[in-house]
Design an enzyme around this catalytic site. Structure first.
Site, mmCIF file in Angstrom:
data_model
loop_
_atom_site.group_PDB
_atom_site.id
_atom_site.type_symbol
_atom_site.label_atom_id
_atom_site.label_comp_id
_atom_site.label_asym_id
_atom_site.label_seq_id
_atom_site.Cartn_x
_atom_site.Cartn_y
_atom_site.Cartn_z
ATOM 1 N N CYS A 266 0.821 -1.201 0.000
ATOM 2 C CA CYS A 266 0.000 0.000 0.000
ATOM 3 C C CYS A 266 0.867 1.268 0.000
ATOM 4 O O CYS A 266 1.486 1.579 -0.998
ATOM 5 C CB CYS A 266 -0.977 -0.034 1.179
ATOM 6 S SG CYS A 266 -2.445 0.978 0.901
ATOM 7 N N HIS A 356 -3.777 -5.054 0.137
ATOM 8 C CA HIS A 356 -3.527 -5.575 1.479
ATOM 9 C C HIS A 356 -3.574 -7.100 1.494
ATOM 10 O O HIS A 356 -4.654 -7.692 1.627
ATOM 11 C CB HIS A 356 -4.567 -5.025 2.458
ATOM 12 C CG HIS A 356 -4.432 -3.559 2.735
ATOM 13 N ND1 HIS A 356 -4.008 -3.059 3.934
ATOM 14 C CD2 HIS A 356 -4.647 -2.493 1.943
ATOM 15 C CE1 HIS A 356 -3.975 -1.736 3.881
ATOM 16 N NE2 HIS A 356 -4.375 -1.376 2.682
ATOM 17 N N GLU A 358 -2.711 -9.136 3.789
ATOM 18 C CA GLU A 358 -3.068 -9.748 5.078
ATOM 19 C C GLU A 358 -4.581 -9.930 5.193
ATOM 20 O O GLU A 358 -5.049 -10.891 5.794
ATOM 21 C CB GLU A 358 -2.536 -8.901 6.240
ATOM 22 C CG GLU A 358 -3.383 -7.735 6.666
ATOM 23 C CD GLU A 358 -3.474 -6.645 5.618
ATOM 24 O OE1 GLU A 358 -4.499 -5.956 5.551
ATOM 25 O OE2 GLU A 358 -2.514 -6.481 4.838
#
Length: 385
Positions: A266, A356, A358
């Site tokens: 990001c 992202h 995760e």
């Protein structure tokens, strides 16, 4: 800003955009006033992770899903220690949360943390407006006195608020002191993670892969990074305009000069872009949600991914670029609008993605990127041996 919620579901509220468009509804969360950049998120789940994502600092989030809050709020899914959004906009808030993990309602959580919101407005019309006109400054005013003030006076307040373009925010959300997230099981690697607004699940995903993560403040220097003797260096997500992030760019260039395995996500992707000599720019209304299609150009695979970014890297999609640190190419691209979603160096172990991986609220298509980081560190360790 006040935090009273007595009768909040009946309390009037008004949302004012900087171009003069006005929406009237009811207070949700705290009663008072707040300002920020109006953005919309297309996620139908994961609102708790969204609210506590530091990348949303100084943004007022409009939820495109009409019904929000049905699972309440628990004590396990937060991505940081607090809610970071400046304001929250929903159409139809749940009257009663229903989930076995819920500890309180979303309305209560917003009020407890002083987050001013608004409900009962046409969020579809608001989203269409932002898509057509672009993200812009906004104010939410709730309570009889504030919501009943003159429209011109409220608009003047909104137009006096700071803009997101040119905002340097990462140091405001990052940790002030370094801390360590230990590896789960056998420790295989040490990673220095520069916190520009890191989400809690990110070091967790690395720890699951045997990585001991040293999370460092946004103000960390190159010497601070190498003081932990890292096998790899990570640059996190975060809020603000990457054009202001001169210090993280300088630190990353120091890492690139040493050819240490590097991974950024990001904001970290934008930092890598700047470190390599590319520019950045503000998107019209950004990418926010958990359903964005991205193609990994190195494999041809298409992933459904979680996004939260209003800025992007300006790098050529159709060629390999020469940089001070070797050849670089765009590795990932958004299939909706061809925005750069990833970069990689071809002559040393460094890569980044704009989204992202995760993705605690889902999807998990991109979790392999942490494995790719592990592979880079493994290969680099083998060469040194």
């Amino acid at each position: 800003m006040t935090t009273s919620t007595r009768g909040a579901h009946k309390t009037p509220a008004v949302l004012v955009l900087e171009d003069g468009r006005i929406f009237r509804g009811r207070a949700y969360g705290a009663v008072g006033e707040t300002f920020g950049e109006a953005v919309f998120s297309t996620g139908m789940t994961g609102y708790q992770e969204t609210l506590t994502d530091p990348s949303y600092h100084r943004q007022v989030v409009v939820m495109t899903a009409p019904h929000v809050g049905n699972t309440g709020v628990n004590d396990e899914d937060d991505e940081s220690a607090r809610i970071w959004v400046s304001g929250y906009v929903v159409r139809d808030p749940a009257r009663v949360p229903s989930n076995w993990r819920a500890k309180r309602s979303l309305d209560e959580q917003l009020a407890n943390q002083g987050v001013v919101g608004i409900s009962g407005i046409d969020t579809r019309a608001l989203t269409r407006h932002l898509r057509e006109r672009g993200a812009m400054r906004v104010g939410i005013f709730s309570g009889e006195a504030l919501a009943g003030a003159g429209d011109d006076d409220l608009l003047a307040k909104v137009q006096a608020a700071p803009q997101m373009k040119g905002a340097d925010l990462s140091a405001e959300v990052a940790t002030k002191e370094a801390y360590v997230v230990p590896a789960i099981g056998t420790k295989k690697f040490t990673v220095a993670a520069v916190d520009l607004g890191i989400k809690g699940m990110t070091p967790q995903r690395m720890a699951e892969r045997g990585i001991e993560v040293h999370v460092l403040p946004a103000t960390a220097t190159v010497d601070d990074v190498y003081a932990v003797n890292p096998d790899g260096v990570f640059f996190s997500n975060g809020p603000g305009d990457p054009a202001t992030a001169d210090h993280p760019v300088s630190v990353m260039q120091g890492v690139l000069a040493r050819k240490t395995p590097l991974f950024g996500i990001c904001f970290g992707n934008q930092i890598l872009g700047r470190a390599l000599g590319f520019g950045t720019f503000k998107l019209k209304y950004g990418h926010r949600g958990i359903n964005q299609p991205v193609q990994d150009r190195t494999t041809g695979k298409v992933e459904v991914t979680a996004h939260n970014h209003g800025f992007a890297v300006d790098a050529p999609l159709d060629k390999v670029s020469d940089t001070p640190y070797g050849r670089a190419e765009v590795s990932h691209v958004c299939l909706n609008d061809q925005v750069v979603e990833g970069l990689q160096l071809l002559d040393q172990p460094a890569f980044s993605v704009q989204y992202h991986p995760e993705a605690a609220a889902g999807p998990h298509d991109a979790a392999y990127l942490f494995d790719r980081f592990v592979s880079l560190m493994t290969a680099e360790g083998a060469q040194r041996a």
